[in-house]
Design a protein around this motif. Structure first.
Motif, short mmCIF file in Angstrom:
data_model
loop_
_atom_site.label_atom_id
_atom_site.label_comp_id
_atom_site.label_asym_id
_atom_site.label_seq_id
_atom_site.Cartn_x
_atom_site.Cartn_y
_atom_site.Cartn_z
N MET A 47 77.95 -0.56 153.37
CA MET A 47 76.61 -0.29 153.89
C MET A 47 75.80 0.45 152.83
O MET A 47 76.31 1.32 152.14
N ARG A 48 74.51 0.10 152.71
CA ARG A 48 73.64 0.82 151.80
C ARG A 48 72.93 1.91 152.59
O ARG A 48 72.38 1.64 153.66
N MET A 49 72.95 3.14 152.05
CA MET A 49 72.35 4.25 152.77
C MET A 49 71.66 5.21 151.81
O MET A 49 71.96 5.24 150.61
N THR A 50 70.73 5.99 152.36
CA THR A 50 69.96 6.97 151.61
C THR A 50 70.28 8.36 152.14
O THR A 50 70.44 8.54 153.35
N VAL A 51 70.35 9.33 151.24
CA VAL A 51 70.49 10.73 151.63
C VAL A 51 69.30 11.48 151.05
O VAL A 51 69.14 11.57 149.83
N ILE A 52 68.44 11.98 151.93
CA ILE A 52 67.24 12.71 151.52
C ILE A 52 67.56 14.20 151.49
O ILE A 52 67.90 14.79 152.51
N GLY A 53 67.44 14.80 150.32
CA GLY A 53 67.79 16.20 150.14
C GLY A 53 69.19 16.30 149.55
O GLY A 53 70.17 15.90 150.19
N CYS A 54 69.29 16.80 148.34
CA CYS A 54 70.59 16.84 147.64
C CYS A 54 71.02 18.26 147.33
O CYS A 54 71.51 18.57 146.24
N GLY A 55 70.77 19.14 148.30
CA GLY A 55 71.30 20.50 148.20
C GLY A 55 72.75 20.51 148.64
O GLY A 55 73.47 19.52 148.51
N TYR A 56 73.17 21.63 149.20
CA TYR A 56 74.57 21.79 149.57
C TYR A 56 75.03 20.69 150.52
O TYR A 56 76.03 20.01 150.29
N LEU A 57 74.30 20.49 151.61
CA LEU A 57 74.68 19.48 152.59
C LEU A 57 74.55 18.07 152.03
O LEU A 57 75.47 17.26 152.11
N GLY A 58 73.38 17.76 151.45
CA GLY A 58 73.09 16.40 151.03
C GLY A 58 73.97 15.90 149.90
O GLY A 58 74.44 14.75 149.93
N LEU B 185 77.32 5.33 143.81
CA LEU B 185 76.53 6.53 144.04
C LEU B 185 75.57 6.76 142.89
O LEU B 185 75.95 6.69 141.72
N ARG B 186 74.32 7.03 143.23
CA ARG B 186 73.34 7.40 142.20
C ARG B 186 72.32 8.33 142.84
O ARG B 186 72.21 8.44 144.07
N PHE B 187 71.56 9.00 141.96
CA PHE B 187 70.59 9.99 142.41
C PHE B 187 69.26 9.75 141.72
O PHE B 187 69.20 9.32 140.57
N THR B 188 68.17 10.05 142.45
CA THR B 188 66.83 9.80 141.92
C THR B 188 65.82 10.74 142.58
O THR B 188 66.10 11.31 143.64
N THR B 189 64.66 10.85 141.98
CA THR B 189 63.55 11.57 142.60
C THR B 189 62.55 10.62 143.24
O THR B 189 61.55 11.05 143.81
N ASP B 190 62.79 9.33 143.16
CA ASP B 190 61.85 8.30 143.62
C ASP B 190 62.16 7.90 145.06
O ASP B 190 63.15 7.21 145.32
N MET B 191 61.31 8.30 146.00
CA MET B 191 61.53 7.98 147.40
C MET B 191 61.50 6.48 147.67
O MET B 191 62.12 6.01 148.64
N HIS C 235 80.64 3.31 150.94
CA HIS C 235 79.24 2.91 151.08
C HIS C 235 78.50 2.98 149.74
O HIS C 235 78.92 3.68 148.81
N GLU C 236 77.40 2.27 149.67
CA GLU C 236 76.51 2.35 148.51
C GLU C 236 75.42 3.36 148.84
O GLU C 236 74.65 3.18 149.79
N VAL C 237 75.33 4.44 148.05
CA VAL C 237 74.51 5.59 148.43
C VAL C 237 73.54 5.94 147.32
O VAL C 237 73.91 6.00 146.14
N VAL C 238 72.29 6.21 147.72
CA VAL C 238 71.32 6.77 146.79
C VAL C 238 70.87 8.12 147.35
O VAL C 238 70.44 8.22 148.50
N HIS D 261 77.39 15.22 151.29
CA HIS D 261 77.37 14.06 152.19
C HIS D 261 77.25 12.76 151.39
O HIS D 261 77.96 11.79 151.68
N ALA D 262 76.36 12.75 150.39
CA ALA D 262 76.17 11.54 149.59
C ALA D 262 77.46 11.14 148.89
O ALA D 262 77.87 9.97 148.91
N ALA D 263 78.12 12.12 148.25
CA ALA D 263 79.35 11.81 147.52
C ALA D 263 80.46 11.35 148.47
O ALA D 263 81.22 10.42 148.15
N CYS D 264 80.55 11.98 149.63
CA CYS D 264 81.59 11.60 150.58
C CYS D 264 81.34 10.22 151.18
O CYS D 264 82.29 9.46 151.41
N MET D 265 80.09 9.88 151.45
CA MET D 265 79.79 8.55 151.95
C MET D 265 80.15 7.48 150.92
O MET D 265 80.66 6.41 151.26
N ALA D 266 79.91 7.77 149.65
CA ALA D 266 80.31 6.84 148.59
C ALA D 266 81.83 6.73 148.53
O ALA D 266 82.39 5.65 148.30
#
Length: 443
Positions: free
Chosen positions: A1-12, A64-70, A24-27, A15-20
């Motif tokens: 599943m492709r999913m987005t995680v908005i906010g990459c602080g402690y929780l985000g 897993l990848r990270f970006t500032t582009d919504m 899952h495919e996570v941004v 969560h993003a790394a664990c979902m990957a």
């Protein structure tokens, strides 16, 4: 599943790394460019055991990848909102600006059949309010669900991959068609934990929102209860640790979270119980949570008592006394200094004229930025050299395992204050130390 995680602080970020890790495919998306640059380089922007290795492993898979582009959120089936809800300045209430801003920025990129999922800890009623915004901006989407997190700092990776329960707050409740569709999609997200028979509660928005703050309030109450008992124990020279052991054998009470000491801190319990009280007042239920005011008060008194105890063992004055503080983070296995009792005590002692030298295995850099007018050391040995008193304020394992005989040759006075009841009093006293702790007999 492709999913987005908005906010990459402690929780985000966790969560993003664990979902990957779950396949899952996570941004991950965040407005903080430095944070995103670190994460994109597979570097954890904060201390959390297991996270650096998890980032390296999942980034290498390409999932897993990270970006500032919504705009990168487009095409995801599920969008998790994981931003913070800090306490408002000068108020008890939660500051919802970040949740609102993240949701509003996301909505233009939510497509048909997609689900927005809130994970932030929010005042009850937030989900219904945000659901209306989702319905208006993305009428063909599945809507919004609320999926509270139950992470423990220091154990966040394990808690996400192997949760002790999952809670879904779904639109219309679990019996409605829209609620069932949201549940089905979340079941795909958490297919691996669910295959391990992880308990699942599917409910309405308001119950899901209340679960997290109710759990945190109960834990805070349990901690403050045993600390109130510690205050009484000090008055009569009783032993709070033995008292906790005795009542903890009652399975209706249990021994967990009955460790008396300096009290709770961090970015969750203090602000969450205050926001809970504020929200109860807004709902006209002011009297319902008044007990939490005393919970908060007991917790803050522990810090004052530790400063008083340090002054007491230093012959009534901290002026010019070298005070070694072991610990800056609010708990071990973390570099989080938000509302840290340890750092608060260190700062108070400095204000009373003490020459404070603080060390911590992970949080020194964060502490130095927050409280620059105390001294910092990289090692315990450096911190305690020439000290009139040593304070153990964060119960890192390396501090619990310290050898009192080895330290004896470094300090000026063999006095130790155990702010977490983490040491063996007999071992330290037998080595010639004056040992004092909150709620423990003097000797």
């Amino acid at each position: 599943m492709r999913m987005t995680v908005i906010g990459c602080g402690y929780l985000g970020a966790v969560h993003a790394a664990c979902m990957a890790e779950l396949g899952h495919e996570v941004v991950g998306i965040d407005v903080d460019q430095d944070k995103i640059a670190a994460l994109q380089a597979a570097k954890a922007p904060f201390f959390e055991p297991g996270l650096p290795e998890l980032l390296e492993r999942t980034m290498a898979t390409g999932r897993l990848r990270f970006t500032t582009d919504m705009a990168e959120a487009e095409g995801s089936q599920v969008h998790f909102v994981c931003v913070g809800t800090p306490q408002k300045r000068g108020e008890f209430a939660a500051d919802m600006r970040f949740v609102d801003a993240a949701t509003e920025a996301l909505l233009p990129h939510v497509g048909p059949g997609e689900l927005v999922v809130g994970k932030s800890t929010v005042p009850v009623g937030t989900a219904a309010r945000l659901a209306a915004l989702v319905a208006q901006a993305a009428p063909d989407a599945l809507g919004l669900a609320w999926n509270p997190e139950f992470l423990r700092e220091g154990h966040a990776v394990e808690d996400t991959l192997r949760p002790d329960r999952l809670v879904y707050g779904v639109p219309g409740g679990p019996e409605t068609p829209e609620g069932q569709r949201a549940k089905n999609l979340l079941d795909e997200v958490y297919a691996t934990p669910l295959q391990r028979n992880t308990p699942l509660i599917v409910t309405d928005y308001q119950t899901a929102e209340l679960v997290k703050v109710a759990a945190n309030s109960f834990l805070a109450t349990k901690i403050s209860f045993i600390n109130a008992m510690a205050e009484l124990c000090e008055k009569v020279n009783a032993d709070i640790t033995q008292l906790a052991d005795a009542i903890g054998h009652d399975d209706r009470i249990g021994r967990k979270f009955l460790n008396a000491g300096l009290g709770f801190g961090g970015g969750c319990l203090p602000k969450d119980i205050r926001a809970f009280m504020a929200r109860a007042g807004e709902l006209g239920a002011d009297q319902t949570l008044t007990f939490l005011r005393e919970v908060d008060s007991i917790n803050m008194r522990r810090r004052i008592r530790m400063v008083d105890l340090a002054r007491e063992v230093c012959d009534g004055s901290l002026i010019g006394k070298r005070v070694a503080v072991l610990g800056a983070a609010f708990k071990p296995d973390s570099d989080d200094i938000r509302d840290s009792p340890a750092l608060n005590v260190a700062a108070q002692i400095r204000l009373q004229g003490g020459d404070v030298v603080l060390t911590d295995p992970a949080a020194v850099d964060n502490a130095r930025r927050a409280v620059p007018d105390i001294s910092y050391a990289d090692t315990v040995e450096e911190a305690v050299k020439g000290a009139h008193v040593v304070l153990l304020l964060t119960e890192w394992r390396e501090y619990r395992d310290l050898d009192p005989t080895t330290l004896s040759g470094l300090v000026r006075e063999k006095r130790i204050l155990d702010g977490r009841n983490a040491l063996d009093p007999a071992r330290w006293r037998n080595a010639g130390w004056t040992y004092r702790a909150l709620g423990r007999p003097r000797a």
